[in-house]
Every structure is written in C-alpha cells, then in structure tokens.
Design a protein around this motif. Structure first.
Motif, PDB file in Angstrom:
ATOM      1  N   PHE A 203      54.447  32.778  21.039  1.00 42.23           N
ATOM      2  CA  PHE A 203      54.439  31.404  20.575  1.00 42.23           C
ATOM      3  C   PHE A 203      54.574  31.117  19.198  1.00 42.23           C
ATOM      4  N   THR A 204      53.493  31.977  18.451  1.00 40.35           N
ATOM      5  CA  THR A 204      53.245  31.819  17.104  1.00 40.35           C
ATOM      6  C   THR A 204      54.336  32.503  16.331  1.00 40.35           C
TER       7      THR A 204
ATOM      8  N   ALA B 293      60.012  27.505  25.263  1.00 40.58           N
ATOM      9  CA  ALA B 293      58.767  26.814  25.647  1.00 40.58           C
ATOM     10  C   ALA B 293      58.267  25.923  24.430  1.00 40.58           C
ATOM     11  N   ASN B 294      57.952  24.813  24.688  1.00 42.74           N
ATOM     12  CA  ASN B 294      57.271  23.515  23.777  1.00 42.74           C
ATOM     13  C   ASN B 294      55.777  23.686  24.023  1.00 42.74           C
ATOM     14  N   PRO B 295      54.996  23.062  23.099  1.00 43.39           N
ATOM     15  CA  PRO B 295      53.617  22.899  23.029  1.00 43.39           C
ATOM     16  C   PRO B 295      53.134  22.650  24.523  1.00 43.39           C
TER      17      PRO B 295
ATOM     18  N   LEU C 125      53.260  25.148  27.055  1.00 46.19           N
ATOM     19  CA  LEU C 125      52.430  26.202  26.638  1.00 46.19           C
ATOM     20  C   LEU C 125      51.087  26.039  26.876  1.00 46.19           C
TER      21      LEU C 125
ATOM     22  N   LEU D 219      50.962  34.879  25.185  1.00 43.19           N
ATOM     23  CA  LEU D 219      51.615  33.846  25.259  1.00 43.19           C
ATOM     24  C   LEU D 219      51.512  32.963  23.734  1.00 43.19           C
TER      25      LEU D 219
ATOM     26  N   ALA E  98      57.565  30.478  16.357  1.00 39.99           N
ATOM     27  CA  ALA E  98      57.548  29.478  15.481  1.00 39.99           C
ATOM     28  C   ALA E  98      57.454  29.624  14.240  1.00 39.99           C
TER      29      ALA E  98
END
Length: 102
Positions: A82-83, A52-54, A57, A78, A86
């Motif tokens: 994601f954090t 997933a990209n920003p 998201l 989510l 990354a």
C-alpha cells in the motif's frame, strides 16, 4: 497455460508418477482460448480489482492473525504494498503495464 501444465507435471514427479502428456490438454485449452477470444460476451474480458483504500486496508489488517509469523508477514506485505503504491506517483514511478508517465 504453461504454468498450469508445468505445475501438473511437477506434481506428478513429486508423487513418483510418470509425467503426463500435455499434447491433448494444450489442444483443448488452445481451442477454448480461441473460442473465448471470438466471443463478444463481456464476462470474457479481463477484469481488474479496484484499488484498496485506507478503510479497506484497515479491515484487511484487522483480520490478520498477529499471533503467528504468517499473520505478521501478511500485515507487513499489505502495508508495504500500500505504501509503495501510494508513493509511486510522487516519485514518478510507473506501476503495472497500463501506467504511463507524462
């Protein structure tokens, strides 16, 4: 396969039904597994979703219902996932079975 058969057995117990015999189901599933393993069809290979990209998201977060606890939980999961994904390369962590540290 074991999880699927176990969940069927648990559903039977929850419905006060006798546990089903899994011998026949195991044979069928093993046969299908063997057949698919021999197949050269590219659709039989396991697939992985792209990361997933920003922008993706943001779309996922926008669709969550913030008026409910479950919606807030979804957003938190989510954002946390994601954090962590990354930040993993920065801290030298490996994520998943295919990741390799140098």
């Amino acid at each position: 396969m074991d999880q699927a058969l176990a969940s069927i057995a648990v559903a039977h117990v929850a419905a006060n039904l006798p546990k089903p015999s899994t011998v026949g189901a195991r044979r069928v599933l093993k046969g299908n597994e063997a057949k698919h393993r021999k197949s050269k069809d590219p659709r039989r290979r396991p697939r992985r979703a792209t990361a997933a990209n920003p922008p993706a998201l943001k779309k996922m977060v926008a669709t969550a219902d913030t008026a409910t606890a479950i919606g807030c939980w979804d957003i938190a999961a989510l954002l946390l996932g994601f954090t962590l994904a990354a930040a993993a390369p920065d801290c030298g962590c490996s994520i998943g079975p295919t990741s390799r540290r140098a």
